[in-house]
Design a protein around this motif. Structure first.
Motif, PDB file in Angstrom:
ATOM      1  N   ARG A  44     -24.583 -46.850  28.889  1.00  0.00           N
ATOM      2  CA  ARG A  44     -24.956 -45.476  29.685  1.00  0.00           C
ATOM      3  C   ARG A  44     -25.716 -45.706  30.772  1.00  0.00           C
ATOM      4  NH1 ARG A  44     -26.506 -40.773  25.688  1.00  0.00           N
ATOM      5  NH2 ARG A  44     -26.379 -39.587  27.689  1.00  0.00           N
ATOM      6  N   MET A  45     -26.000 -44.968  32.006  1.00  0.00           N
ATOM      7  CA  MET A  45     -26.782 -45.105  32.783  1.00  0.00           C
ATOM      8  C   MET A  45     -28.091 -44.601  32.156  1.00  0.00           C
ATOM      9  SD  MET A  45     -24.870 -45.608  35.319  1.00  0.00           S
ATOM     10  CE  MET A  45     -25.896 -45.597  36.638  1.00  0.00           C
ATOM     11  N   ALA A  46     -29.146 -45.461  32.918  1.00  0.00           N
ATOM     12  CA  ALA A  46     -30.369 -45.403  32.516  1.00  0.00           C
ATOM     13  C   ALA A  46     -31.102 -43.924  32.517  1.00  0.00           C
ATOM     14  CB  ALA A  46     -31.585 -46.340  32.915  1.00  0.00           C
ATOM     15  N   ALA A  47     -30.805 -43.206  33.738  1.00  0.00           N
ATOM     16  CA  ALA A  47     -31.105 -41.849  34.194  1.00  0.00           C
ATOM     17  C   ALA A  47     -30.856 -40.706  33.338  1.00  0.00           C
ATOM     18  CB  ALA A  47     -30.596 -41.727  35.725  1.00  0.00           C
ATOM     19  N   GLU A  48     -29.751 -41.048  32.431  1.00  0.00           N
ATOM     20  CA  GLU A  48     -28.915 -40.111  31.296  1.00  0.00           C
ATOM     21  C   GLU A  48     -29.891 -40.033  30.119  1.00  0.00           C
ATOM     22  OE1 GLU A  48     -24.485 -39.886  31.186  1.00  0.00           O
ATOM     23  OE2 GLU A  48     -25.106 -42.032  31.348  1.00  0.00           O
ATOM     24  N   MET A  49     -30.700 -41.231  29.874  1.00  0.00           N
ATOM     25  CA  MET A  49     -31.668 -41.282  28.832  1.00  0.00           C
ATOM     26  C   MET A  49     -33.204 -41.401  28.945  1.00  0.00           C
ATOM     27  SD  MET A  49     -29.176 -44.611  26.919  1.00  0.00           S
ATOM     28  CE  MET A  49     -29.161 -45.552  28.307  1.00  0.00           C
ATOM     29  N   TRP A  50     -33.717 -41.240  30.163  1.00  0.00           N
ATOM     30  CA  TRP A  50     -34.882 -41.286  30.351  1.00  0.00           C
ATOM     31  C   TRP A  50     -35.706 -40.136  29.468  1.00  0.00           C
ATOM     32  CZ3 TRP A  50     -34.619 -41.995  36.142  1.00  0.00           C
ATOM     33  CH2 TRP A  50     -34.206 -43.121  36.594  1.00  0.00           C
ATOM     34  N   HIS A  51     -35.158 -38.951  29.280  1.00  0.00           N
ATOM     35  CA  HIS A  51     -35.806 -37.922  28.874  1.00  0.00           C
ATOM     36  C   HIS A  51     -35.445 -37.839  27.425  1.00  0.00           C
ATOM     37  CE1 HIS A  51     -37.651 -37.065  32.707  1.00  0.00           C
ATOM     38  NE2 HIS A  51     -36.374 -37.003  33.025  1.00  0.00           N
ATOM     39  N   SER A  52     -34.508 -38.311  26.842  1.00  0.00           N
ATOM     40  CA  SER A  52     -33.709 -38.052  25.519  1.00  0.00           C
ATOM     41  C   SER A  52     -33.834 -39.296  24.538  1.00  0.00           C
ATOM     42  CB  SER A  52     -32.525 -37.600  25.645  1.00  0.00           C
ATOM     43  OG  SER A  52     -31.546 -38.409  26.193  1.00  0.00           O
ATOM     44  N   HIS A  53     -34.454 -40.424  25.055  1.00  0.00           N
ATOM     45  CA  HIS A  53     -34.253 -41.716  24.331  1.00  0.00           C
ATOM     46  C   HIS A  53     -35.681 -42.412  24.302  1.00  0.00           C
ATOM     47  CE1 HIS A  53     -29.933 -40.600  24.466  1.00  0.00           C
ATOM     48  NE2 HIS A  53     -29.587 -42.125  23.775  1.00  0.00           N
ATOM     49  N   VAL A  54     -35.818 -43.457  23.498  1.00  0.00           N
ATOM     50  CA  VAL A  54     -36.934 -44.158  23.399  1.00  0.00           C
ATOM     51  C   VAL A  54     -36.644 -45.544  23.964  1.00  0.00           C
ATOM     52  CG1 VAL A  54     -38.791 -45.160  22.084  1.00  0.00           C
ATOM     53  CG2 VAL A  54     -37.977 -42.801  21.580  1.00  0.00           C
ATOM     54  N   PRO A  55     -37.627 -46.014  25.034  1.00  0.00           N
ATOM     55  CA  PRO A  55     -37.319 -47.393  25.469  1.00  0.00           C
ATOM     56  C   PRO A  55     -37.647 -48.406  24.408  1.00  0.00           C
ATOM     57  CG  PRO A  55     -39.182 -46.364  26.522  1.00  0.00           C
ATOM     58  CD  PRO A  55     -38.680 -45.237  25.840  1.00  0.00           C
ATOM     59  N   VAL A  56     -36.852 -49.270  24.351  1.00  0.00           N
ATOM     60  CA  VAL A  56     -36.959 -50.551  23.108  1.00  0.00           C
ATOM     61  C   VAL A  56     -37.288 -51.632  24.197  1.00  0.00           C
ATOM     62  CG1 VAL A  56     -35.909 -52.035  21.508  1.00  0.00           C
ATOM     63  CG2 VAL A  56     -35.115 -49.423  21.696  1.00  0.00           C
ATOM     64  N   VAL A  57     -38.753 -52.120  23.805  1.00  0.00           N
ATOM     65  CA  VAL A  57     -39.239 -53.426  24.838  1.00  0.00           C
ATOM     66  C   VAL A  57     -39.257 -54.349  23.595  1.00  0.00           C
ATOM     67  CG1 VAL A  57     -41.087 -54.152  25.904  1.00  0.00           C
ATOM     68  CG2 VAL A  57     -40.341 -51.795  26.299  1.00  0.00           C
ATOM     69  N   PRO A  58     -38.850 -55.591  24.022  1.00  0.00           N
ATOM     70  CA  PRO A  58     -38.840 -56.686  22.937  1.00  0.00           C
ATOM     71  C   PRO A  58     -40.315 -57.067  22.549  1.00  0.00           C
ATOM     72  CG  PRO A  58     -37.500 -57.473  24.797  1.00  0.00           C
ATOM     73  CD  PRO A  58     -37.947 -55.747  25.308  1.00  0.00           C
ATOM     74  N   ASP A  59     -40.524 -57.570  21.217  1.00  0.00           N
ATOM     75  CA  ASP A  59     -41.805 -58.001  20.728  1.00  0.00           C
ATOM     76  C   ASP A  59     -41.564 -59.627  20.883  1.00  0.00           C
ATOM     77  OD1 ASP A  59     -44.089 -58.978  19.593  1.00  0.00           O
ATOM     78  OD2 ASP A  59     -43.566 -57.946  17.896  1.00  0.00           O
ATOM     79  N   ALA A  60     -41.655 -60.235  21.976  1.00  0.00           N
ATOM     80  CA  ALA A  60     -41.342 -62.069  21.790  1.00  0.00           C
ATOM     81  C   ALA A  60     -42.139 -62.305  21.056  1.00  0.00           C
ATOM     82  CB  ALA A  60     -41.310 -62.285  23.450  1.00  0.00           C
ATOM     83  N   ALA A  61     -43.578 -62.391  21.108  1.00  0.00           N
ATOM     84  CA  ALA A  61     -44.699 -62.836  20.422  1.00  0.00           C
ATOM     85  C   ALA A  61     -44.361 -62.931  19.094  1.00  0.00           C
ATOM     86  CB  ALA A  61     -46.066 -62.357  20.702  1.00  0.00           C
ATOM     87  N   GLY A  62     -43.993 -61.803  18.337  1.00  0.00           N
ATOM     88  CA  GLY A  62     -43.652 -61.730  16.920  1.00  0.00           C
ATOM     89  C   GLY A  62     -42.527 -62.612  16.589  1.00  0.00           C
ATOM     90  N   ALA A  63     -41.300 -62.379  17.548  1.00  0.00           N
ATOM     91  CA  ALA A  63     -39.997 -63.302  17.250  1.00  0.00           C
ATOM     92  C   ALA A  63     -40.327 -64.770  17.530  1.00  0.00           C
ATOM     93  CB  ALA A  63     -38.956 -62.889  18.331  1.00  0.00           C
ATOM     94  N   SER A  64     -41.247 -64.951  18.503  1.00  0.00           N
ATOM     95  CA  SER A  64     -41.320 -66.401  18.548  1.00  0.00           C
ATOM     96  C   SER A  64     -42.152 -67.001  17.405  1.00  0.00           C
ATOM     97  CB  SER A  64     -42.374 -66.697  19.797  1.00  0.00           C
ATOM     98  OG  SER A  64     -42.540 -68.049  20.087  1.00  0.00           O
ATOM     99  N   SER A  65     -43.118 -66.473  16.656  1.00  0.00           N
ATOM    100  CA  SER A  65     -43.767 -66.991  15.561  1.00  0.00           C
ATOM    101  C   SER A  65     -42.565 -67.217  14.401  1.00  0.00           C
ATOM    102  CB  SER A  65     -44.716 -66.167  15.384  1.00  0.00           C
ATOM    103  OG  SER A  65     -44.477 -64.940  14.970  1.00  0.00           O
ATOM    104  N   ARG A  66     -41.684 -66.257  14.407  1.00  0.00           N
ATOM    105  CA  ARG A  66     -40.915 -66.339  13.162  1.00  0.00           C
ATOM    106  C   ARG A  66     -39.975 -67.556  13.592  1.00  0.00           C
ATOM    107  NH1 ARG A  66     -41.066 -60.757  13.921  1.00  0.00           N
ATOM    108  NH2 ARG A  66     -39.383 -60.847  15.161  1.00  0.00           N
ATOM    109  N   TRP A  67     -39.534 -67.772  14.907  1.00  0.00           N
ATOM    110  CA  TRP A  67     -38.856 -69.010  15.054  1.00  0.00           C
ATOM    111  C   TRP A  67     -39.266 -70.161  15.077  1.00  0.00           C
ATOM    112  CZ3 TRP A  67     -39.022 -72.082  19.324  1.00  0.00           C
ATOM    113  CH2 TRP A  67     -38.002 -72.947  19.501  1.00  0.00           C
ATOM    114  N   LEU A  68     -40.602 -70.314  15.460  1.00  0.00           N
ATOM    115  CA  LEU A  68     -41.131 -71.538  15.214  1.00  0.00           C
ATOM    116  C   LEU A  68     -41.270 -72.072  13.924  1.00  0.00           C
ATOM    117  CD1 LEU A  68     -44.271 -71.125  17.770  1.00  0.00           C
ATOM    118  CD2 LEU A  68     -42.142 -72.632  17.873  1.00  0.00           C
ATOM    119  N   GLY A  69     -41.398 -71.250  13.070  1.00  0.00           N
ATOM    120  CA  GLY A  69     -41.275 -71.699  11.672  1.00  0.00           C
ATOM    121  C   GLY A  69     -40.133 -72.176  10.995  1.00  0.00           C
ATOM    122  N   LYS A  70     -38.962 -71.846  11.626  1.00  0.00           N
ATOM    123  CA  LYS A  70     -37.752 -72.428  10.828  1.00  0.00           C
ATOM    124  C   LYS A  70     -37.211 -73.486  12.139  1.00  0.00           C
ATOM    125  CE  LYS A  70     -34.966 -68.485  12.641  1.00  0.00           C
ATOM    126  NZ  LYS A  70     -34.021 -67.295  12.342  1.00  0.00           N
TER     127      LYS A  70
END
Length: 198
Positions: free
Chosen positions: A115-141
């Protein structure tokens, strides 16, 4: 205030300026816009085999196993090209919009739509990646995985890290349709793969 002044000047960019420095800036802006437009058109015309005498396609030469995507809708009767539908609206492709994560009652699982971002600005929650958390899990395996798979995941994590650094949302989530606890990685994976009651 400064932004408004700039936009005002752009709106009247074809009107000569009285002050010499502003007139020079106006002319330079028009020249750069014209030059970039010419470069874009010539580049676009040369990259498609149908648009040059030799029938060369530089994208096919650089990436022979790839698919060329287009922002234009394609006829189903064309054997060389075909439409790709990624969302409810056939014209809404990833480069036209943003990903929406929501729970579908019909499919009984979480789905991703575009959808267009402008349609969701006031009704949705932005999902920003947590690269640090994912990176530590990835390094372990990482040592247990094949090198190629590890390289793909490392590339993905670098992309997520850039999004996180820029505070750029990866998607927008419709919390009204998602169950409690949807933010956890395990819950989200479960929602994407099997039916769950919101």
């Amino acid at each position: 205030e400064e932004r408004g002044q700039v936009l005002g000047r752009l709106a009247h960019v074809f009107r000569p300026e009285a002050r010499p420095e502003e007139e020079a800036a106006r002319r330079e802006l028009l020249w750069q816009a014209l030059r970039c437009a010419a470069q874009y058109v010539s580049s676009y015309r040369s990259r498609s085999a149908a648009n040059n005498e030799l029938g060369l396609d530089d994208v096919a030469a650089a990436a022979p196993s790839s698919l060329r995507m287009s922002i234009h809708n394609k006829s189903k009767d064309n054997g060389a090209q075909f439409p790709v539908k990624l969302a409810a609206n056939v014209h809404r492709t990833p480069w036209h919009g943003s990903a929406e994560l929501r729970f579908s009652r019909r499919e009984k699982r979480a789905v991703i739509d575009v959808r267009m971002a402008a349609e969701m600005w006031h009704s949705h929650v932005p999902v920003v990646p947590d690269a640090a958390g994912a990176s530590s899990r990835w390094l372990g395996k990482a040592q247990e995985e094949e090198e190629e798979e590890g390289a793909r995941e490392a590339s993905w994590l670098r992309y997520c890290a850039r999004l996180e650094q820029a505070r750029q949302p990866f998607a927008f989530a419709d919390q009204a349709t998602l169950p409690q606890g949807w933010r956890s990685e395990a819950a989200l994976a479960s929602l994407m793969t099997r039916a769950a009651a919101p």
